[in-house]
Design a protein around this motif. Structure first.
Motif: not given
Length: 178
Positions: A174-178
């Motif tokens: 769920g972390d924002r990657i791009g």
């Protein structure tokens, strides 16, 4: 204490309301809108403010609730699933993002980014079959409890891909990657 909690909540809203990549597009539009108001060109100012709202909407960055269950893989993107095929031991999933979808992509699993490959290419419309092969893309492989590879592909409108994470970075599902 309540003021601190409310301040923290407002800070989080402004921090994630829009990605920083929007500002090079948004600031000039707002400036030109204000300039046209100054010179009383109301129609032109209105157009620039409408474009500003569209840019802010396109680059929005909402919070997402993500399943904590380890066997669950979450979608890396909002949008419409247009393809789900199995090729050998690998699954191919394609998600089409319209201009109205959130374009912030997220980690589908927890783990370490072990590979990030950029490939330049064309900017065909996303629903063109050739786009998934010929368009600019970034392919990311995450190693965790399982290995997962996915690609971010540019289109006609979203012509650049910005990946904020690098090889070796630890990420949570769920972390924002791009």
């Amino acid at each position: 204490v309540l003021a601190r909690v409310q301040g923290f909540a407002l800070e989080r809203v402004f921090l994630y309301a829009m990605v920083k990549d929007a500002y090079p597009f948004l600031v000039p539009l707002l400036f030109l809108g204000a300039l046209f108001i100054w010179y009383e060109f109301i129609f032109a100012a209105g157009l620039f403010f409408i474009f500003s709202v569209f840019v802010a909407f396109f680059f929005r960055n909402p919070e997402r609730l993500v399943s904590e269950e380890p066997d669950v893989i979450v979608s890396p993107a909002d949008g419409k699933v247009i393809r789900l095929d199995r090729q050998g031991d690998q699954w191919i999933l394609s998600i089409f993002l319209s201009i109205f979808n959130v374009h912030v992509n997220r980690a589908p699993i927890s783990g370490t980014i072990v590979r990030k490959d950029y490939r330049p290419g064309k900017f065909r419309v996303a629903f063109d079959e050739r786009a998934s092969i010929e368009n600019e893309r970034v392919t990311i492989t995450i190693e965790g409890e399982r290995s997962l590879t996915f690609s971010l592909i540019a289109g006609l409108v979203a012509r650049r891909i910005r990946v904020w994470k690098n090889e070796g970075d630890q990420i949570k599902k769920g972390d924002r990657i791009g």
